[in-house]
Design a protein around this motif. Structure first.
Motif, mmCIF file in Angstrom:
data_model
loop_
_atom_site.group_PDB
_atom_site.id
_atom_site.type_symbol
_atom_site.label_atom_id
_atom_site.label_comp_id
_atom_site.label_asym_id
_atom_site.label_seq_id
_atom_site.Cartn_x
_atom_site.Cartn_y
_atom_site.Cartn_z
ATOM 1 N N ASP A 31 0.853 -1.201 0.000
ATOM 2 C CA ASP A 31 0.000 0.000 0.000
ATOM 3 C C ASP A 31 0.881 1.240 0.000
ATOM 4 O OD1 ASP A 31 -3.227 0.418 0.807
ATOM 5 O OD2 ASP A 31 -1.931 2.182 1.026
ATOM 6 N N SER A 41 -11.366 3.425 3.760
ATOM 7 C CA SER A 41 -11.790 2.670 4.943
ATOM 8 C C SER A 41 -11.556 3.442 6.243
ATOM 9 C CB SER A 41 -11.029 1.334 4.990
ATOM 10 O OG SER A 41 -11.197 0.630 3.786
ATOM 11 N N HIS A 47 -21.493 1.358 9.453
ATOM 12 C CA HIS A 47 -22.571 0.360 9.465
ATOM 13 C C HIS A 47 -22.154 -0.952 8.790
ATOM 14 C CE1 HIS A 47 -26.261 3.217 10.016
ATOM 15 N NE2 HIS A 47 -25.259 3.508 10.830
ATOM 16 N N GLY A 382 -18.120 -0.158 -3.214
ATOM 17 C CA GLY A 382 -18.996 1.015 -3.146
ATOM 18 C C GLY A 382 -19.401 1.423 -1.750
HETATM 19 C C1 LIG Z 1 -18.703 8.707 3.539
HETATM 20 C C2 LIG Z 1 -18.637 7.206 3.423
HETATM 21 C C3 LIG Z 1 -19.435 6.432 4.261
HETATM 22 C C4 LIG Z 1 -19.408 5.038 4.161
HETATM 23 N N1 LIG Z 1 -20.148 4.301 5.028
HETATM 24 C C5 LIG Z 1 -20.112 2.947 4.957
HETATM 25 C C6 LIG Z 1 -20.859 2.171 5.889
HETATM 26 O O1 LIG Z 1 -21.503 2.687 6.798
HETATM 27 N N2 LIG Z 1 -20.829 0.814 5.754
HETATM 28 C C7 LIG Z 1 -20.119 0.216 4.749
HETATM 29 O O2 LIG Z 1 -20.183 -1.021 4.646
HETATM 30 N N3 LIG Z 1 -19.369 0.928 3.884
HETATM 31 C C8 LIG Z 1 -19.353 2.271 3.964
HETATM 32 N N4 LIG Z 1 -18.622 3.015 3.080
HETATM 33 C C9 LIG Z 1 -17.886 2.331 2.014
HETATM 34 C C10 LIG Z 1 -16.570 1.735 2.485
HETATM 35 O O3 LIG Z 1 -15.870 2.661 3.284
HETATM 36 C C11 LIG Z 1 -15.739 1.348 1.261
HETATM 37 O O4 LIG Z 1 -16.487 0.514 0.410
HETATM 38 C C12 LIG Z 1 -14.476 0.599 1.675
HETATM 39 O O5 LIG Z 1 -13.718 1.368 2.581
HETATM 40 C C13 LIG Z 1 -13.633 0.255 0.462
HETATM 41 O O6 LIG Z 1 -12.515 -0.434 0.939
HETATM 42 P P1 LIG Z 1 -11.307 -0.787 -0.031
HETATM 43 O O7 LIG Z 1 -10.350 -1.560 0.777
HETATM 44 O O8 LIG Z 1 -11.838 -1.362 -1.296
HETATM 45 O O9 LIG Z 1 -10.735 0.649 -0.442
HETATM 46 P P2 LIG Z 1 -9.677 1.563 0.358
HETATM 47 O O10 LIG Z 1 -9.948 1.584 1.801
HETATM 48 O O11 LIG Z 1 -9.635 2.868 -0.347
HETATM 49 O O12 LIG Z 1 -8.335 0.781 0.142
HETATM 50 C C14 LIG Z 1 -7.631 0.791 -1.079
HETATM 51 C C15 LIG Z 1 -6.174 0.892 -0.738
HETATM 52 O O13 LIG Z 1 -5.428 0.895 -1.959
HETATM 53 C C16 LIG Z 1 -4.337 1.756 -1.783
HETATM 54 N N5 LIG Z 1 -3.866 2.218 -3.085
HETATM 55 C C17 LIG Z 1 -4.583 2.814 -4.074
HETATM 56 N N6 LIG Z 1 -3.780 3.084 -5.126
HETATM 57 C C18 LIG Z 1 -2.526 2.670 -4.797
HETATM 58 C C19 LIG Z 1 -1.269 2.661 -5.451
HETATM 59 N N7 LIG Z 1 -1.101 3.179 -6.675
HETATM 60 N N8 LIG Z 1 -0.211 2.147 -4.805
HETATM 61 C C20 LIG Z 1 -0.337 1.592 -3.571
HETATM 62 N N9 LIG Z 1 -1.495 1.588 -2.895
HETATM 63 C C21 LIG Z 1 -2.573 2.100 -3.496
HETATM 64 C C22 LIG Z 1 -4.856 2.898 -0.932
HETATM 65 O O14 LIG Z 1 -3.824 3.538 -0.228
HETATM 66 C C23 LIG Z 1 -5.845 2.191 -0.010
HETATM 67 O O15 LIG Z 1 -5.289 1.906 1.253
HETATM 68 C C24 LIG Z 1 -18.591 4.407 3.169
HETATM 69 C C25 LIG Z 1 -17.765 5.188 2.360
HETATM 70 C C26 LIG Z 1 -17.780 6.566 2.482
HETATM 71 C C27 LIG Z 1 -16.874 7.398 1.617
#
Ligand SMILES: Cc1cc2nc3c(=O)[nH]c(=O)nc-3n(C[C@H](O)[C@H](O)[C@H](O)COP(=O)(O)OP(=O)(O)OC[C@H]3O[C@@H](n4cnc5c(N)ncnc54)[C@H](O)[C@@H]3O)c2cc1C
Length: 417
Positions: A31, A41, A47, A382
């Motif tokens: 990362d 995240s 929720h 999402g």
């Molecule tokens: C306002 C808001 C409220 C939400 N509320 C909820 C809720 O109540 N319940 C729920 O279930 N979900 C909720 N969500 C959705 C949830 O937060 C996301 O779906 C989830 O965090 C996605 O996780 P992820 O690991 O896919 O993405 P991320 O957490 O974004 O992780 C992706 C990782 O990839 C890394 N990365 C990206 N590009 C590169 C690169 N080029 N090189 C190295 N590393 C890289 C980033 O640093 C990051 O750590 C909410 C989202 C938002 C914005």
């Protein structure tokens, strides 16, 4: 045992790493951030809600979009400077608002949401992880009869599909959450899903990463990925600012950034960033702050009680990869919270945050194999990434192992696009 490289240390990447390590693989996670869980995240709504498995694309949305047009503080905003990818994504999103598609999309997501919730509970019991969790269910509140009847209809559909939900009148909502008393005259009723939970996704991700490290998972943090290299139908390595990393299998869990690194490999998935905001306040009045998780359907805001903090989150803004905090929209979230729970928290100490939800037009994640034999996807979660994280992590570990996942994953692969 195989060597597996997980790209991304958000809640999805870390959950994937945990289940892969538990299956006996040698796992590394890359990362760009200095710690896990620091992008989308980090400060989400909290929720873990099977009852939210109704995708954003649903029959009520086109009319709402028209009503919100031109309002800077509207729950959903499309910026006209957005790119062609956003308009293409938007058309697919609208197509998914047809009632039969919305129903099919619930069917796609709900089994994974229910399974994931159960897996999280089991993992929590097994590891003893603490993440300000509470398990009094989630209460969705409604402010007019039309919304309540839509909510009740949805509840019937979800109940038929296995998600326990009951319908309450206004007094029933206040009995369940006394902090709603101040807003009693504005609430006509609600639906309650007792099996849902809430908690701090960041604390969970950071602590699960510690558990992973104890299991031998290596975290290569502060390591921006430049590209994924491929030769003769296989990924040969991941080029980063700190050199090339190789493995037998690769899992893309880069959240909203996933499509950018897949496109050069010839893999196109319609994941687009939908910016959302959250505000976190220290609780100042136990009586006035909710203790259970709440969804305010009218204002599209969710509330979570995280220990001595109150988190409120919501809104969607389509503005490419811009994660800046727009003060008007952030303030709209705070005002919504203060109107529902006056004097619950210390406004002067409010912490504002914005994150990019990796959203697909049908609201379901993209999990599974790709045409590249050693490349797998766990992305596009999402609005539901925290809800779906544990189930998705377990599923991707099963797929890589050639095992049939415990839950039905029909229609979650990239082939549906
Ligand atoms: C306002 C808001 C409220 C939400 N509320 C909820 C809720 O109540 N319940 C729920 O279930 N979900 C909720 N969500 C959705 C949830 O937060 C996301 O779906 C989830 O965090 C996605 O996780 P992820 O690991 O896919 O993405 P991320 O957490 O974004 O992780 C992706 C990782 O990839 C890394 N990365 C990206 N590009 C590169 C690169 N080029 N090189 C190295 N590393 C890289 C980033 O640093 C990051 O750590 C909410 C989202 C938002 C914005």
């Amino acid at each position: 045992m195989a060597k597996v490289l997980v790209l991304g240390a958000g809640v999805i990447g870390v959950s994937s790493a945990y289940f892969l390590a538990r299956a006996g693989h040698e796992v590394a996670v890359i990362d760009r951030q200095r710690g896990p869980g620091l992008e989308t995240s980090y400060a989400n709504g909290g929720h873990v809600a099977a009852s939210h498995a109704m995708p954003w694309a649903n029959p009520t949305v086109p009319l709402q979009l028209l009503r919100w047009l031109g309002r800077e503080d509207a729950p959903l905003v499309f910026h006209l400077n957005a790119d062609a990818a956003m308009w293409a994504w938007g058309l697919r999103f609208l197509a998914n608002c047809a009632p039969w598609r919305a129903r099919a999309n619930i069917r796609r997501v709900l089994p994974l949401a229910l399974h994931s919730r159960a897996v999280l509970k089991e993992l929590t019991a097994k590891t003893g992880l603490e993440y300000d969790q509470q398990s009094r269910g989630i209460l969705h509140i409604f402010r007019d009869d039309r919304e309540l009847s839509h909510g009740a209809e949805r509840a019937t559909v979800m109940s038929e599909m296995g998600c326990e939900i009951s319908v309450l009148d206004g007094a029933g909502c206040v009995a369940l959450e006394p902090a709603l008393a101040a807003a009693r005259d504005r609430i006509v009723g609600g639906v309650h899903s007792p099996g849902d939970i809430s908690g701090d996704a960041y604390k969970f991700t950071a602590r699960l990463a510690e558990v992973c490290a104890e299991m031998g998972v290596v975290f290569r943090l502060g390591t921006p990925i430049w590209r994924i290299s491929k030769m003769a139908g296989r990924v040969t390595g991941v080029m980063t600012e700190r050199g090339m990393f190789t493995a037998d299998h690769y899992v893309v869990a880069l959240g909203s950034y996933s499509p950018l690194y897949l496109r050069p490999l010839g893999i196109r998935i319609p994941v687009y960033p939908a910016k959302g905001y959250s505000v976190t306040l220290p609780v100042t009045s136990e009586a006035k702050a909710p203790t259970m998780a709440i969804t305010d359907d009218t204002h599209k805001l969710v509330y979570s009680r995280l220990g001595d903090r109150l988190r409120v989150a919501g809104t969607a803004e389509f503005d490419r990869y811009n994660s800046d905090i727009d003060p008007v929209r952030a303030d709209a979230v705070l005002r919504g919270a203060m109107a529902l729970f006056p004097e619950a928290g210390e406004e002067a100490e409010a912490q504002f945050w914005a994150g990019l939800r990796p959203l697909t037009p049908d609201g379901a994640p993209v999990i599974g194999a790709t045409p590249i034999s050693n490349l797998f996807l766990n992305t596009g979660h999402g609005t539901l990434g925290w809800t779906l994280a544990c189930g998705s992590g377990q599923v991707i570990a099963d797929i890589i192992d050639g095992q049939t996942p415990e839950v039905d994953i029909e229609g979650l692969g990239m082939e549906r696009f």
